[in-house]
Design a protein around this motif. Sequence first.
Motif, mmCIF file in Angstrom:
data_model
loop_
_atom_site.group_PDB
_atom_site.id
_atom_site.type_symbol
_atom_site.label_atom_id
_atom_site.label_comp_id
_atom_site.label_asym_id
_atom_site.label_seq_id
_atom_site.Cartn_x
_atom_site.Cartn_y
_atom_site.Cartn_z
ATOM 1 N N CYS A 13 0.829 -1.198 0.000
ATOM 2 C CA CYS A 13 0.000 0.000 0.000
ATOM 3 C C CYS A 13 0.858 1.241 0.000
ATOM 4 N N ASP A 14 0.289 2.298 -0.564
ATOM 5 C CA ASP A 14 1.008 3.566 -0.661
ATOM 6 C C ASP A 14 0.882 4.342 0.640
ATOM 7 N N LEU A 15 -0.308 4.322 1.200
ATOM 8 C CA LEU A 15 -0.578 5.088 2.421
ATOM 9 C C LEU A 15 -1.312 4.192 3.402
ATOM 10 N N LEU A 16 -0.962 4.310 4.654
ATOM 11 C CA LEU A 16 -1.717 3.605 5.695
ATOM 12 C C LEU A 16 -2.081 4.630 6.765
ATOM 13 N N LEU A 17 -3.380 4.864 6.900
ATOM 14 C CA LEU A 17 -3.850 5.792 7.933
ATOM 15 C C LEU A 17 -4.298 4.933 9.099
ATOM 16 N N GLU A 18 -3.704 5.122 10.261
ATOM 17 C CA GLU A 18 -4.060 4.216 11.362
ATOM 18 C C GLU A 18 -4.298 4.967 12.664
ATOM 19 N N GLY A 19 -5.111 4.333 13.496
ATOM 20 C CA GLY A 19 -5.337 4.847 14.848
ATOM 21 C C GLY A 19 -6.482 5.832 14.986
ATOM 22 N N GLY A 20 -7.138 6.189 13.884
ATOM 23 C CA GLY A 20 -8.199 7.193 13.952
ATOM 24 C C GLY A 20 -9.576 6.578 14.145
ATOM 25 N N VAL A 21 -10.550 7.459 14.311
ATOM 26 C CA VAL A 21 -11.950 7.027 14.289
ATOM 27 C C VAL A 21 -12.359 7.057 12.820
ATOM 28 N N VAL A 22 -12.642 5.901 12.256
ATOM 29 C CA VAL A 22 -12.953 5.820 10.828
ATOM 30 C C VAL A 22 -14.467 5.727 10.656
ATOM 31 N N ILE A 23 -15.041 6.780 10.093
ATOM 32 C CA ILE A 23 -16.479 6.773 9.785
ATOM 33 C C ILE A 23 -16.583 6.264 8.356
ATOM 34 N N THR A 24 -16.950 4.993 8.211
ATOM 35 C CA THR A 24 -16.805 4.360 6.898
ATOM 36 C C THR A 24 -17.904 4.717 5.902
ATOM 37 N N LEU A 25 -19.145 4.998 6.412
ATOM 38 C CA LEU A 25 -20.308 5.157 5.517
ATOM 39 C C LEU A 25 -20.499 3.916 4.641
ATOM 40 N N ASP A 26 -19.979 2.777 5.078
ATOM 41 C CA ASP A 26 -20.172 1.552 4.294
ATOM 42 C C ASP A 26 -21.608 1.037 4.491
ATOM 43 N N GLY A 27 -21.900 -0.125 3.894
ATOM 44 C CA GLY A 27 -23.270 -0.632 3.936
ATOM 45 C C GLY A 27 -23.788 -0.828 5.352
ATOM 46 N N LYS A 28 -22.882 -1.145 6.260
ATOM 47 C CA LYS A 28 -23.298 -1.340 7.655
ATOM 48 C C LYS A 28 -23.118 -0.074 8.486
ATOM 49 N N ARG A 29 -22.648 0.963 7.871
ATOM 50 C CA ARG A 29 -22.394 2.235 8.551
ATOM 51 C C ARG A 29 -21.472 2.028 9.770
ATOM 52 N N ARG A 30 -20.407 1.270 9.560
ATOM 53 C CA ARG A 30 -19.489 1.014 10.675
ATOM 54 C C ARG A 30 -18.677 2.258 11.027
ATOM 55 N N VAL A 47 -9.913 -1.652 4.771
ATOM 56 C CA VAL A 47 -10.436 -0.873 5.895
ATOM 57 C C VAL A 47 -10.627 -1.848 7.046
ATOM 58 N N GLY A 48 -10.147 -1.510 8.224
ATOM 59 C CA GLY A 48 -10.332 -2.427 9.353
ATOM 60 C C GLY A 48 -9.781 -1.833 10.626
ATOM 61 N N ASP A 49 -9.602 -2.681 11.632
ATOM 62 C CA ASP A 49 -8.975 -2.230 12.870
ATOM 63 C C ASP A 49 -7.479 -2.047 12.623
ATOM 64 N N SER A 50 -6.885 -1.101 13.321
ATOM 65 C CA SER A 50 -5.457 -0.853 13.110
ATOM 66 C C SER A 50 -4.644 -2.110 13.372
ATOM 67 N N GLY A 51 -5.038 -2.896 14.370
ATOM 68 C CA GLY A 51 -4.318 -4.134 14.676
ATOM 69 C C GLY A 51 -4.339 -5.104 13.500
ATOM 70 N N GLU A 52 -5.518 -5.218 12.885
ATOM 71 C CA GLU A 52 -5.659 -6.145 11.754
ATOM 72 C C GLU A 52 -4.803 -5.734 10.555
ATOM 73 N N LEU A 53 -4.646 -4.445 10.388
ATOM 74 C CA LEU A 53 -3.918 -3.961 9.202
ATOM 75 C C LEU A 53 -2.448 -3.658 9.511
ATOM 76 N N ARG A 54 -2.007 -3.999 10.719
ATOM 77 C CA ARG A 54 -0.647 -3.648 11.139
ATOM 78 C C ARG A 54 0.415 -4.192 10.173
#
Length: 472
Positions: A13-30, A47-54
């Motif tokens: 990946c080019d960029l990894l944004l981690e540790g924030g509150v991610v308002i996804t607006l996905d189908g489940k509005r996670r 898109v996931g938890d920072s731990g999962e994408l570490r």
Amino acid sequence: MSQTPSSSDRLDCDLLLEGGVVITLDGKRRVLDGGAVAVADGRIAAVGDSGELRELRKTAGKVIDCRGKVVLPGMTDGHTHLFQSLGRGLGDGMTLVPWLQRFMLPYSKAITREMSVAAVRLGALQAALSGTTLVVDNHYAPTDTETILAVADAVEEVGIRGAIARGIFGEMNPGGELMGVDPDLFALTNQDELDITAECMAERPRGGLVEVWPCPENIVYVWPELIEAAAEMAEAAGVRWHMHCSEVQDEISFFTEVHGTRPVAWLAERGLLSRHTTLAHAVWLDPDEVAAMGAANATAVHNPISNQYLASGVLHLDPLLSAGATVALGSDGVAVAGQDIFEAMKAGMLMHRVASLDSTATTVEQFLELGTLGGAAMTGLDAGSLEPGRAADLVVVDVSGVRHTPWSRPVASVVHSGSAADVEMVIVAGEVIVEDGRSTRVDEDEVRAVAAEAAAQLFGRARLSDLARDWQ
Ligand SMILES: [Zn+2]
């Protein structure tokens, strides 16, 4: 597609944004607390938890610490006029027709290509710094090919996406006479309008960062054949078309006097409503027109600041959404005090509550959806939510300050308390175009200085200085 890569996948990946509150607006509005977003090749990769994408840290070109921040999809300004940016603060306290006659039409007649481009650079920069990643910019002065392409270049220079909706007036017509529109604005023949629009659309086709769309300026004062031609050109090119329609009550009377029917009813009768149809305002609709907008999945762009500033009226929001229409948010530009989509979300949410005397009439979640998903649906861009495969258009908002303390509901805080001033980073198509609240693309001081000089010249040429006084 899965939300996160499985352990067997190897994902650069080019960029990894981690540790924030991610308002996804996905189908489940996670809403992910301690979430992460990975970006690769201009698209969202995971898109996931920072731990999962570490794991992705190892291959990430850049890791961005988003603790104390919210990560949102980029917002769309579905209707603006960047060339009007030099008119900030003028024309206050008028309704639409005097506003046009005393302020915007003289402004539009006097503005030169150089001034207009200076205004567009300023407006596009303000949009970028406000977390707007896509603007639908109705540009109507000047409208020659060279200016339209220079406007597209200016938007691209700032780094945001754009649809330059080229304003079409054509020849004078009964609606223009009835509405008292300055004859000088009808400077081109109908054929010239279509030829220039086609030329600009060919230079800036679908799929680039910036597209050109046809935009008959207003349903009241453009010849019907030009409106029909604009819709055909847009469908053939796979882009949307745009038009001011049914903004104020007077326009309904003018249109009905000329055509014997209401504006949106006329569009429906002629088969001109489709998902390609994007109408700025569409405030004064009757129930049949609302149903027709919905059946065609046409777009109404809601401009709540403008509609309050000019006292134009209140969009039929719930009926349009229930009928199946797309609703996006617009600012309508700084000449009607429309600054950005943060303001539009809050103003829109509140105006429907007071208009209906019902505080349950709107929600913060609904208005965040209009500002993100609504804009993507309007333009046909695969964006508006943070999900793998979508365009990597994102905004990072700093919520560590007093205004967001204590921190409880992320969406409520962004919509109620958020402001363009909180925007720290903006990413468009995977490129960081705003970092630490500053443009990475253009010299802000230079953009401001050129715009201020252009404004001084324009005020002289258009004799607008009288409007530039407080306590008039
Ligand atoms: Zn407008």
